[in-house]
Enzyme design. Structure first.
Site, PDB file in Angstrom:
ATOM      1  N   HIS A 157       0.818  -1.217   0.000  1.00  0.00           N
ATOM      2  CA  HIS A 157       0.000   0.000   0.000  1.00  0.00           C
ATOM      3  C   HIS A 157       0.851   1.265   0.000  1.00  0.00           C
ATOM      4  O   HIS A 157       1.983   1.259   0.478  1.00  0.00           O
ATOM      5  CB  HIS A 157      -0.906   0.033   1.236  1.00  0.00           C
ATOM      6  CG  HIS A 157      -1.802  -1.156   1.356  1.00  0.00           C
ATOM      7  ND1 HIS A 157      -2.199  -1.665   2.570  1.00  0.00           N
ATOM      8  CD2 HIS A 157      -2.384  -1.946   0.415  1.00  0.00           C
ATOM      9  CE1 HIS A 157      -2.988  -2.707   2.379  1.00  0.00           C
ATOM     10  NE2 HIS A 157      -3.111  -2.904   1.078  1.00  0.00           N
ATOM     11  N   LYS A 183       6.012   6.736   7.069  1.00  0.00           N
ATOM     12  CA  LYS A 183       5.385   5.963   8.148  1.00  0.00           C
ATOM     13  C   LYS A 183       6.436   5.539   9.168  1.00  0.00           C
ATOM     14  O   LYS A 183       7.571   5.209   8.805  1.00  0.00           O
ATOM     15  CB  LYS A 183       4.723   4.695   7.590  1.00  0.00           C
ATOM     16  CG  LYS A 183       3.597   4.955   6.614  1.00  0.00           C
ATOM     17  CD  LYS A 183       3.037   3.642   6.063  1.00  0.00           C
ATOM     18  CE  LYS A 183       1.891   3.908   5.094  1.00  0.00           C
ATOM     19  NZ  LYS A 183       1.363   2.665   4.531  1.00  0.00           N
ATOM     20  N   ASP A 229      -6.405  -6.089  -2.004  1.00  0.00           N
ATOM     21  CA  ASP A 229      -5.066  -6.576  -2.291  1.00  0.00           C
ATOM     22  C   ASP A 229      -5.036  -7.568  -3.445  1.00  0.00           C
ATOM     23  O   ASP A 229      -4.096  -7.570  -4.231  1.00  0.00           O
ATOM     24  CB  ASP A 229      -4.441  -7.190  -1.037  1.00  0.00           C
ATOM     25  CG  ASP A 229      -4.134  -6.133   0.019  1.00  0.00           C
ATOM     26  OD1 ASP A 229      -4.044  -4.940  -0.321  1.00  0.00           O
ATOM     27  OD2 ASP A 229      -3.988  -6.507   1.200  1.00  0.00           O
ATOM     28  N   TYR A 287       0.855   2.605  13.505  1.00  0.00           N
ATOM     29  CA  TYR A 287       1.750   3.421  12.703  1.00  0.00           C
ATOM     30  C   TYR A 287       1.357   4.880  12.708  1.00  0.00           C
ATOM     31  O   TYR A 287       0.193   5.235  12.788  1.00  0.00           O
ATOM     32  CB  TYR A 287       1.894   2.880  11.283  1.00  0.00           C
ATOM     33  CG  TYR A 287       0.636   2.583  10.510  1.00  0.00           C
ATOM     34  CD1 TYR A 287       0.267   3.387   9.444  1.00  0.00           C
ATOM     35  CD2 TYR A 287      -0.139   1.473  10.803  1.00  0.00           C
ATOM     36  CE1 TYR A 287      -0.863   3.098   8.701  1.00  0.00           C
ATOM     37  CE2 TYR A 287      -1.264   1.177  10.070  1.00  0.00           C
ATOM     38  CZ  TYR A 287      -1.620   2.000   9.013  1.00  0.00           C
ATOM     39  OH  TYR A 287      -2.743   1.704   8.286  1.00  0.00           O
TER      40      TYR A 287
END
Length: 189
Positions: A64, A74, A171, A134
């Site tokens: 992603h 991130k 996905d 995250y």
């Protein structure tokens, strides 16, 4: 030193090891300290925290990213369980374009991974009951939300055995990098 930086095979992608103070009662650690991160070369203004839970071992999430102008750096960590965390260089023109690195993150090792803008991200759970947290330096933007197929042969991430039934619709239907509209360019992100 409050935090230690361990560089990986991809420039900019690094493991962060916090200093952990423990005794028979348990432990204490700083999971985020802007000044300490800047001292080890991580400059990011994090604006959003995210958390996910995955019930089963073997679930794969990714690859992603968010396209520019809403690309995200991130800082990821696991608070319960363990994952194989993967960062992929998606910056056209980069000397490490399409290269990837995998790092085990777990509640036990308390490691974090910093993933700069211009990289794709994914993980595979190594245990049941995984909590994944995250920080991101740009807000979520649905119009810029993208994915690359987890098994794109141009990238070649070695995920080990993957059970397709454990993948999300997002996905399994993600395009290959060559068919995606990923707009990352080396030197511009």
């Amino acid at each position: 030193m409050a935090m230690k930086r361990i560089d990986t095979g991809l420039p900019g992608v690094c493991i962060v090891e916090p200093q952990v103070f423990g005794d028979a009662r348990g432990y204490f650690m700083e999971t985020y300290n802007k000044k300490a991160l800047e001292e080890i070369g991580i400059i990011a203004d994090f604006v959003q925290d995210n958390q996910s839970f995955t019930a089963a071992r073997g679930v794969l999430r990714g690859i992603h990213f968010q396209n520019a102008p809403h690309a995200q750096a991130k800082l990821v960590r696991v608070t319960r369980g363990a994952v194989m965390d993967v960062a992929v260089d998606l910056r056209k023109g980069s000397p490490t374009y399409c290269q990837w690195v995998a790092v085990e993150l777990s509640a036990e090792n308390k490691r974090m991974l910093f993933i700069p803008r211009g990289f794709g991200h994914g993980f595979k759970t190594l245990t049941d009951d995984v909590e994944f947290c995250y920080k991101v330096d740009n807000l979520y933007d649905k119009a810029c939300d993208r994915g690359i197929r987890f098994n794109d042969p141009a990238i070649g991430v070695d995920w080990g055995d993957v059970v397709e039934e454990l993948l999300s619709q997002k996905d399994t239907s993600a395009p290959l990098l060559a068919q995606s509209d990923c707009n990352f360019v080396y030197g511009e992100i």
